[in-house]
Design an enzyme around this catalytic site. Sequence first.
Site, PDB file in Angstrom:
ATOM      1  N   CYS A  63       0.791  -1.231   0.000  1.00 38.33           N
ATOM      2  CA  CYS A  63       0.000   0.000   0.000  1.00 38.33           C
ATOM      3  C   CYS A  63       0.820   1.276   0.000  1.00 38.33           C
ATOM      4  CB  CYS A  63      -0.986   0.002   1.157  1.00 38.33           C
ATOM      5  SG  CYS A  63      -0.250   0.174   2.804  1.00 38.33           S
ATOM      6  N   HIS A 101      -2.262   1.075   6.935  1.00 33.00           N
ATOM      7  CA  HIS A 101      -2.696   1.144   5.538  1.00 33.00           C
ATOM      8  C   HIS A 101      -2.810   2.602   5.117  1.00 33.00           C
ATOM      9  CE1 HIS A 101      -4.421   0.089   1.741  1.00 33.00           C
ATOM     10  NE2 HIS A 101      -5.456   0.890   1.972  1.00 33.00           N
ATOM     11  N   ASP A 116      -7.453   4.724  -3.618  1.00 40.41           N
ATOM     12  CA  ASP A 116      -6.680   3.676  -2.948  1.00 40.41           C
ATOM     13  C   ASP A 116      -6.444   2.529  -3.919  1.00 40.41           C
ATOM     14  OD1 ASP A 116      -5.526   1.819  -1.302  1.00 40.41           O
ATOM     15  OD2 ASP A 116      -7.237   1.578   0.036  1.00 40.41           O
TER      16      ASP A 116
END
Length: 264
Positions: A63, A101, A116
């Site tokens: 991420c 995250h 995202d």
Amino acid sequence: MFDLDAYLRRIGLAGRPGIREVHRAHVTSIPFENLDPHRGVAVSLDRDAIARKIVGEGRGGYCFEQNLLLKAALEALGWEVELYLARVRYNAGGVVRPRSHLVLRASSEGEVLHADVGFGLASLFDPLPWGPGEEHEQLGWRFRLVDEGEELVLQTVEEEGWIDVYGFPPRAVPFIDVETSNWWVSTHPNSPFVTGLMASIQNDDGRRTSLRDWSGLALTEQTPGGKTMTEIDRGDVPGLLASRFGLSGFELDSGDRIVLAEES
């Protein structure tokens, strides 16, 4: 200077595409993978290092790398991007996880979006309007953002209905907080990204493919209608990384640890 043209070539685009086109092309072109921390290499969040790895070397990332790369591209396209840290709830089994995250808030000319591309199996295909609102269907998968007290929570639908993916306070964080979280994720001996193996890719038909050993080594293929899981042998991993995820150049060392071929 960020090489926007090279990034766009990596995801199959050119020119000055819009954020939705970039977001979907990124998540369906660049695999999610933790091969560096898995083989004992700390992940760098230096922008040039990320671009060299993912754009220049054709690798993937997790991420922090994926979303910081997207941030650089969006800023080159004129968007303002802020950083948020979320606590993963997906498959957490009630365990409270660290804020590990990275989520992006992208804004331009009055439009504000939740972006995202770095959640692996449950990544958004397209950005969502920022903040709680209606559900959105993306290639058969359903997502929504809901308000839960002091947090925004991303949810998706699986067999049991709506489930939480992650939650985060809607307050931007400085880059140093992201660096601190990344250090824990990529180096701590208890981090699942150090102890386990994970590679996944989402296709532009909505199909998701993953290879992981967190609960037995298996290759999983999933659509909104269901999933199939196939147990595999450790020796099959390098070939699957290359053929299914575009991650070539890996092999097993004498201890069955995944390494770059040049390092063995």
